[in-house]
Design an enzyme around this catalytic site. Sequence first.
Site, PDB file in Angstrom:
ATOM      1  N   TYR A 178      -2.820  -0.833  10.382  1.00 45.52           N
ATOM      2  CA  TYR A 178      -2.794  -1.283   8.884  1.00 45.52           C
ATOM      3  C   TYR A 178      -1.742  -1.103   8.194  1.00 45.52           C
ATOM      4  O   TYR A 178      -0.208  -1.027   7.540  1.00 45.52           O
ATOM      5  CB  TYR A 178      -3.833  -0.359   7.846  1.00 45.52           C
ATOM      6  CG  TYR A 178      -3.855  -0.860   6.721  1.00 45.52           C
ATOM      7  CD1 TYR A 178      -4.822  -1.709   6.378  1.00 45.52           C
ATOM      8  CD2 TYR A 178      -3.209   0.339   5.819  1.00 45.52           C
ATOM      9  CE1 TYR A 178      -4.544  -2.080   5.115  1.00 45.52           C
ATOM     10  CE2 TYR A 178      -3.681  -0.018   4.504  1.00 45.52           C
ATOM     11  CZ  TYR A 178      -4.403  -1.060   3.541  1.00 45.52           C
ATOM     12  OH  TYR A 178      -3.973  -1.779   2.786  1.00 45.52           O
ATOM     13  N   SER A 203       0.731  -1.224   0.131  1.00 41.78           N
ATOM     14  CA  SER A 203       0.066   0.095   0.249  1.00 41.78           C
ATOM     15  C   SER A 203       0.730   1.705  -0.186  1.00 41.78           C
ATOM     16  O   SER A 203       2.082   0.756   0.314  1.00 41.78           O
ATOM     17  CB  SER A 203      -1.178  -0.121   1.532  1.00 41.78           C
ATOM     18  OG  SER A 203      -1.662   1.533   1.315  1.00 41.78           O
ATOM     19  N   LYS A 250       1.446  -3.052   6.594  1.00 42.22           N
ATOM     20  CA  LYS A 250       1.742  -2.786   4.993  1.00 42.22           C
ATOM     21  C   LYS A 250       3.294  -2.755   5.429  1.00 42.22           C
ATOM     22  O   LYS A 250       4.020  -2.996   3.578  1.00 42.22           O
ATOM     23  CB  LYS A 250       0.588  -1.956   4.021  1.00 42.22           C
ATOM     24  CG  LYS A 250      -0.273  -2.352   4.626  1.00 42.22           C
ATOM     25  CD  LYS A 250      -0.786  -3.548   2.851  1.00 42.22           C
ATOM     26  CE  LYS A 250      -1.708  -4.334   2.915  1.00 42.22           C
ATOM     27  NZ  LYS A 250      -1.829  -5.378   2.126  1.00 42.22           N
TER      28      LYS A 250
END
Length: 223
Positions: A146, A133, A150
């Site tokens: 998150y 991401s 990533k």
Amino acid sequence: MTIWLTGCTSGLGRALVPEFLRGGHALVGCGRNEIALEHLKKEFPEGHFLATDVSNDFSVSEFCGEALSLEGAPDLVINNAAIINPPAPLWEIEAEEFDQLTAININGVANVIRHATPSMLAKGKGVIVNLSSGWGRSTSPEVAPYCASKWAIEGLTKALAEELPKGVGTVALNPGIIATDMLRKCMGKEAESFPTPESWAATAAPFLTGITAKENGQSLTAP
């Protein structure tokens, strides 16, 4: 080309399904939403869609075993399955929620690699694409879990790249900012200003199938 795709029931994974099948590729996809899987089976009978929880190593072992018996060793494995946390400061995110996210976003990728790689090694070729991401290469407030997952994928991919023999490769792929339900969870209506998963998949699918082991270890960005 034989493709194994996780997280095929929604978002980017779901948008890639018709593109890959339209391109004549053999596809084995997996996801947790059994209702969505049944819809995929009816709409795309030429594909294979299996119920799998990537955070569960046994479930992944069964998926990879069945995928291998259905279509043989994969040429391309796409670790797409992921979730995002509801926006909040890190200290307000419950331990259970954090653990679920890392179990899917990190452990899930490792589980697939654990069970898919041996067949690729035996075949002597193949590519593993781990979806990262923009938040795997930068940070924003209220999405710390998150971001952490990533960033982990970026590091995991580069380390794995050093372990793979010639002919087999892995890359981390930033898909870009796409108007998925995950983005809506973070940005609300602002998410609608970004490309749809379907428009993204039209260019991303040929890009993905064009990745080779020569790009081993690279951090790529989808067009």
